[in-house]
Write an enzyme that holds these catalytic residues in place. Structure first.
Site, PDB file in Angstrom:
ATOM      1  N   ARG A  92       0.818  -1.210   0.000  1.00 19.11           N
ATOM      2  CA  ARG A  92       0.000   0.000   0.000  1.00 19.11           C
ATOM      3  C   ARG A  92       0.845   1.251   0.000  1.00 19.11           C
ATOM      4  O   ARG A  92       0.310   2.355   0.019  1.00 19.11           O
ATOM      5  CB  ARG A  92      -0.874   0.004   1.237  1.00 19.11           C
ATOM      6  CG  ARG A  92      -2.348  -0.224   0.835  1.00 19.11           C
ATOM      7  CD  ARG A  92      -3.108  -0.295   2.036  1.00 19.11           C
ATOM      8  NE  ARG A  92      -4.474  -0.024   2.076  1.00 19.11           N
ATOM      9  CZ  ARG A  92      -5.417  -0.962   2.168  1.00 19.11           C
ATOM     10  NH1 ARG A  92      -5.134  -2.218   2.033  1.00 19.11           N
ATOM     11  NH2 ARG A  92      -6.657  -0.608   2.359  1.00 19.11           N
ATOM     12  N   ARG A 131     -21.812  -1.454   1.401  1.00 22.59           N
ATOM     13  CA  ARG A 131     -21.126  -2.747   1.493  1.00 22.59           C
ATOM     14  C   ARG A 131     -21.496  -3.523   2.761  1.00 22.59           C
ATOM     15  O   ARG A 131     -21.520  -2.984   3.854  1.00 22.59           O
ATOM     16  CB  ARG A 131     -19.613  -2.527   1.457  1.00 22.59           C
ATOM     17  CG  ARG A 131     -18.825  -3.807   1.551  1.00 22.59           C
ATOM     18  CD  ARG A 131     -17.468  -3.667   0.961  1.00 22.59           C
ATOM     19  NE  ARG A 131     -16.561  -2.880   1.798  1.00 22.59           N
ATOM     20  CZ  ARG A 131     -15.282  -2.703   1.496  1.00 22.59           C
ATOM     21  NH1 ARG A 131     -14.777  -3.208   0.391  1.00 22.59           N
ATOM     22  NH2 ARG A 131     -14.521  -1.996   2.285  1.00 22.59           N
ATOM     23  N   ARG A 164     -18.895  -2.877   7.667  1.00 20.44           N
ATOM     24  CA  ARG A 164     -17.590  -2.670   8.300  1.00 20.44           C
ATOM     25  C   ARG A 164     -17.518  -1.339   9.041  1.00 20.44           C
ATOM     26  O   ARG A 164     -17.995  -0.328   8.541  1.00 20.44           O
ATOM     27  CB  ARG A 164     -16.491  -2.716   7.229  1.00 20.44           C
ATOM     28  CG  ARG A 164     -15.955  -4.106   7.012  1.00 20.44           C
ATOM     29  CD  ARG A 164     -15.014  -4.166   5.862  1.00 20.44           C
ATOM     30  NE  ARG A 164     -13.964  -3.143   5.873  1.00 20.44           N
ATOM     31  CZ  ARG A 164     -12.971  -3.112   5.000  1.00 20.44           C
ATOM     32  NH1 ARG A 164     -12.881  -4.042   4.061  1.00 20.44           N
ATOM     33  NH2 ARG A 164     -12.059  -2.167   5.048  1.00 20.44           N
ATOM     34  N   ARG A 175      -9.670   7.119   3.980  1.00 19.41           N
ATOM     35  CA  ARG A 175      -9.070   5.971   3.277  1.00 19.41           C
ATOM     36  C   ARG A 175      -8.794   6.325   1.819  1.00 19.41           C
ATOM     37  O   ARG A 175      -7.788   5.924   1.244  1.00 19.41           O
ATOM     38  CB  ARG A 175      -9.983   4.745   3.381  1.00 19.41           C
ATOM     39  CG  ARG A 175      -9.941   4.138   4.785  1.00 19.41           C
ATOM     40  CD  ARG A 175     -11.121   3.251   5.071  1.00 19.41           C
ATOM     41  NE  ARG A 175     -11.170   2.070   4.241  1.00 19.41           N
ATOM     42  CZ  ARG A 175     -12.296   1.422   3.962  1.00 19.41           C
ATOM     43  NH1 ARG A 175     -13.452   1.823   4.431  1.00 19.41           N
ATOM     44  NH2 ARG A 175     -12.253   0.351   3.202  1.00 19.41           N
TER      45      ARG A 175
END
Ligand code: AMP
Length: 263
Positions: A92, A131, A164, A175
């Protein structure tokens, strides 16, 4: 002799890496290795590393390289990873990419390709907001686009699905900014090594999967260390100069609302 498939998946949060990695894992018989899943497991098991990582994850920032590299090295040494692997969410940042390069070099292995998932930012936010994931089997759904058959219940194993904790708006924005600042530089890093395959990540899961399979099937299966640099560069250049194909991968730079994260 052909090398096992050793693939890195790069893309912003919500770009579909996890969903496609699961399908690819079934298709090619190699494990999906997701550092996000491994970290969430460590949190759920109340492992000291997980507890240390949790606060950082909840803010949408990156867990320290030291923790992540320890976790990934341990996972790559497991027998199933000797057949190949799909790295989902790792590396990342550049330090992690270089550490991966060094670790693979030590064991005489190389990456087959790096799949870059390209999805517009607005689409990403919608995907993340809806999600739902299964804590038991890892299946992923979306309230709006691919809902489970029964309310919040996994179609595969019947477990109650979860949203989540880091999929809330504030964390999502962090993010996305972390992706832009720290992960996007990997695009140039891997493009320079002719490993990058840009995938249009919008559309149905089946269509994206088809595009990825085409990209993987176009990899020259000869071990890369036996190919001349020139041949490798030509095979990749062919990919980027297809009529209508963008020469430079799109980035998710535009339109991320809010302030930059602290890290
Ligand atoms: P993901 O499931 O890949 O979206 O990851 C969830 C969270 O885990 C991220 O927002 C980070 O806090 C952490 N994480 C996952 N992979 C890494 C990584 N390679 N390096 C640092 N932090 C990571």
């Amino acid at each position: 002799m052909t090398q096992p498939l050793q693939i890195v998946l790069i893309g912003a949060p919500g770009s579909g890496k996890g969903t496609q990695a699961k399908l690819l894992s079934e298709q090619y018989g190699i494990p999906q290795i997701s550092t996000g899943d491994l970290l969430r497991q460590a949190v759920a098991q109340r492992h000291p590393l997980g507890l240390e990582a949790r606060a950082v994850m909840d803010q949408g920032l990156l867990v320290s390289d030291e923790i992540v590299l320890g976790i990934i090295e341990d996972r790559l040494s497991k027998p199933d990873a000797q057949r190949g692997f799909l790295l989902d969410g790792f590396p990342r940042n550049l330090a992690q990419a270089k550490a991966l390069e060094g670790a693979l070099r030590k064991i005489g292995r190389i990456l087959s390709c790096v799949l870059l998932f390209q999805v517009d930012t607005e689409y990403l936010i919608q995907r993340l907001a809806g999600r739902l994931t299964c804590p038991q089997c890892g299946a992923v759904y979306n309230r709006y686009t691919t809902p489970p058959r029964f309310d919040d219940q996994c179609d595969v194993c019947g477990t109650t699905l979860r949203h989540r904790s880091d999929d809330n708006e504030e964390t999502v924005i962090n993010r996305l900014r972390v992706y832009e600042a720290q992960t996007e530089p990997l695009i140039g890093f891997y493009r320079d090594q002719n490993l990058l395959k840009a995938i249009d990540g919008e559309g149905s899961i089946a269509n994206v999967f088809k595009r990825i399979r085409q990209a993987i099937d176009s990899i020259d299966k000869k071990p890369a260390n036996l190919q001349s640099k020139r041949a490798r560069s030509l095979s990749c250049r062919t990919q980027h100069t297809k009529p209508g194909a963008p020469r430079k991968p799109r980035s998710t730079k535009r339109k991320i609302p809010g302030k930059p994260p602290r890290r």
